[in-house]
Design a protein around this motif. Structure first.
Motif, PDB file in Angstrom:
ATOM      1  N   PHE A 160     -40.315 -12.178 -58.830  1.00 17.29           N
ATOM      2  CA  PHE A 160     -41.014 -11.697 -60.021  1.00 17.29           C
ATOM      3  C   PHE A 160     -40.540 -10.286 -60.321  1.00 17.29           C
ATOM      4  O   PHE A 160     -40.913  -9.333 -59.650  1.00 17.29           O
ATOM      5  CB  PHE A 160     -42.524 -11.739 -59.761  1.00 17.29           C
ATOM      6  N   ASP A 161     -39.686 -10.159 -61.325  1.00 15.98           N
ATOM      7  CA  ASP A 161     -39.145  -8.871 -61.772  1.00 15.98           C
ATOM      8  C   ASP A 161     -39.432  -8.749 -63.266  1.00 15.98           C
ATOM      9  O   ASP A 161     -38.550  -8.932 -64.103  1.00 15.98           O
ATOM     10  CB  ASP A 161     -37.640  -8.815 -61.490  1.00 15.98           C
ATOM     11  N   PRO A 162     -40.701  -8.461 -63.611  1.00 12.96           N
ATOM     12  CA  PRO A 162     -41.077  -8.432 -65.028  1.00 12.96           C
ATOM     13  C   PRO A 162     -40.548  -7.172 -65.713  1.00 12.96           C
ATOM     14  O   PRO A 162     -40.106  -6.230 -65.050  1.00 12.96           O
ATOM     15  CB  PRO A 162     -42.607  -8.393 -64.968  1.00 12.96           C
ATOM     16  N   PRO A 163     -40.616  -7.150 -67.041  1.00 15.74           N
ATOM     17  CA  PRO A 163     -40.305  -5.884 -67.730  1.00 15.74           C
ATOM     18  C   PRO A 163     -41.201  -4.782 -67.195  1.00 15.74           C
ATOM     19  O   PRO A 163     -42.348  -5.028 -66.819  1.00 15.74           O
ATOM     20  CB  PRO A 163     -40.637  -6.200 -69.195  1.00 15.74           C
ATOM     21  N   LYS A 218     -31.666  -4.997 -72.005  1.00 16.62           N
ATOM     22  CA  LYS A 218     -31.337  -5.298 -70.615  1.00 16.62           C
ATOM     23  C   LYS A 218     -32.541  -5.769 -69.807  1.00 16.62           C
ATOM     24  O   LYS A 218     -32.441  -6.714 -69.032  1.00 16.62           O
ATOM     25  CB  LYS A 218     -30.727  -4.054 -69.964  1.00 16.62           C
ATOM     26  N   TYR A 219     -33.698  -5.119 -69.997  1.00 21.07           N
ATOM     27  CA  TYR A 219     -34.845  -5.369 -69.133  1.00 21.07           C
ATOM     28  C   TYR A 219     -36.062  -5.996 -69.810  1.00 21.07           C
ATOM     29  O   TYR A 219     -37.006  -6.377 -69.136  1.00 21.07           O
ATOM     30  CB  TYR A 219     -35.316  -4.061 -68.485  1.00 21.07           C
ATOM     31  N   ILE A 266     -41.419 -12.192 -53.861  1.00 28.22           N
ATOM     32  CA  ILE A 266     -40.727 -10.907 -53.894  1.00 28.22           C
ATOM     33  C   ILE A 266     -40.959 -10.322 -55.279  1.00 28.22           C
ATOM     34  O   ILE A 266     -40.597 -10.938 -56.293  1.00 28.22           O
ATOM     35  CB  ILE A 266     -39.216 -11.058 -53.620  1.00 28.22           C
ATOM     36  N   PHE A 267     -41.571  -9.156 -55.315  1.00 29.22           N
ATOM     37  CA  PHE A 267     -41.899  -8.482 -56.567  1.00 29.22           C
ATOM     38  C   PHE A 267     -41.065  -7.215 -56.677  1.00 29.22           C
ATOM     39  O   PHE A 267     -40.969  -6.445 -55.724  1.00 29.22           O
ATOM     40  CB  PHE A 267     -43.395  -8.136 -56.589  1.00 29.22           C
ATOM     41  N   LYS A 268     -40.434  -7.014 -57.844  1.00 31.58           N
ATOM     42  CA  LYS A 268     -39.633  -5.811 -58.077  1.00 31.58           C
ATOM     43  C   LYS A 268     -40.260  -5.028 -59.215  1.00 31.58           C
ATOM     44  O   LYS A 268     -40.595  -5.599 -60.253  1.00 31.58           O
ATOM     45  CB  LYS A 268     -38.201  -6.206 -58.441  1.00 31.58           C
ATOM     46  N   TRP A 269     -40.420  -3.728 -58.997  1.00 32.23           N
ATOM     47  CA  TRP A 269     -41.010  -2.880 -60.019  1.00 32.23           C
ATOM     48  C   TRP A 269     -40.306  -1.531 -60.059  1.00 32.23           C
ATOM     49  O   TRP A 269     -40.135  -0.889 -59.030  1.00 32.23           O
ATOM     50  CB  TRP A 269     -42.502  -2.656 -59.727  1.00 32.23           C
ATOM     51  N   HIS A 320     -39.059  -0.392 -56.593  1.00 32.62           N
ATOM     52  CA  HIS A 320     -39.788  -0.870 -55.420  1.00 32.62           C
ATOM     53  C   HIS A 320     -39.597  -2.375 -55.281  1.00 32.62           C
ATOM     54  O   HIS A 320     -39.743  -3.117 -56.252  1.00 32.62           O
ATOM     55  CB  HIS A 320     -41.288  -0.585 -55.556  1.00 32.62           C
ATOM     56  N   TRP A 321     -39.279  -2.813 -54.082  1.00 31.82           N
ATOM     57  CA  TRP A 321     -39.236  -4.231 -53.730  1.00 31.82           C
ATOM     58  C   TRP A 321     -40.424  -4.469 -52.816  1.00 31.82           C
ATOM     59  O   TRP A 321     -40.581  -3.791 -51.794  1.00 31.82           O
ATOM     60  CB  TRP A 321     -37.935  -4.560 -53.002  1.00 31.82           C
ATOM     61  N   VAL A 322     -41.274  -5.413 -53.185  1.00 32.45           N
ATOM     62  CA  VAL A 322     -42.519  -5.648 -52.444  1.00 32.45           C
ATOM     63  C   VAL A 322     -42.599  -7.134 -52.083  1.00 32.45           C
ATOM     64  O   VAL A 322     -42.328  -7.990 -52.923  1.00 32.45           O
ATOM     65  CB  VAL A 322     -43.739  -5.232 -53.304  1.00 32.45           C
ATOM     66  N   ALA A 323     -42.963  -7.414 -50.829  1.00 28.55           N
ATOM     67  CA  ALA A 323     -43.076  -8.794 -50.366  1.00 28.55           C
ATOM     68  C   ALA A 323     -44.545  -9.162 -50.164  1.00 28.55           C
ATOM     69  O   ALA A 323     -45.344  -8.362 -49.659  1.00 28.55           O
ATOM     70  CB  ALA A 323     -42.312  -8.983 -49.053  1.00 28.55           C
TER      71      ALA A 323
END
Length: 162
Positions: A73-76, A90-91, A120-123, A154-157
């Motif tokens: 999950f890498d949302p805008p 791009k984002y 896996i969440f990217k913010w 940030h990469w969060v699990a």
């Protein structure tokens, strides 16, 4: 090969080593192509291609519950970008009631995850701090890692709760 991984906001698949990985279902709410100015490219321009396998809104995924072993999950993460800006192309962009949108996105991630599955969440905490975003889910994160030039990505699990 069984597709056991879901990327719900794949964009141009920037962080994937294998952009057509046969184990991954790539989703995004948009399919588009842009030529962007890029001073690091030899020609001074670069093509940005957003071509998901499935066009879908991450708040309402077209998959069965408890299906995927891993969800990405890498949302805008930008709200203050213009319609024609490089960042929006791009984002993507956070719009409207985006806190509710992200909350619903987290719920969908956990819905489609198998029991004990991993999210896996990217913010990128450029406009909004990670801690404010993590308040949008009731599931506590396991661990995270900062990266990027200014340690703002940030990469969060997470794992799916019982």
């Amino acid at each position: 090969m069984k597709k056991t991984i879901l990327d719900i906001c794949c964009g141009s698949k920037m962080f994937w080593f294998e952009k057509n990985n046969p184990r991954v279902v790539f989703c995004d709410r948009r399919a588009e192509q842009h030529t962007l100015n890029d001073r690091t490219a030899k020609s001074g321009q670069r093509d940005l291609v957003i071509k998901p396998d499935i066009i879908s809104d991450f708040r309402n995924l077209p998959f069965s519950s408890n299906f995927f072993s891993l969800v990405v999950f890498d949302p805008p993460h930008y709200e203050s970008v213009g319609n024609n800006s490089w960042l929006r192309k791009k984002y993507g962009r956070l719009e409207g009631e985006w806190q509710h949108m992200l909350r619903d996105g987290f719920l969908e991630c956990f819905r489609v995850l198998k029991k004990d599955g991993t999210l896996i969440f990217k913010w990128a905490a450029v406009e909004f701090p990670l801690l404010d975003i993590l308040k949008l889910t009731s599931v506590p994160p396991l661990f995270g890692h900062k990266s990027g030039k200014h340690n703002l990505t940030h990469w969060v699990a997470f794992t799916k709760p019982e």
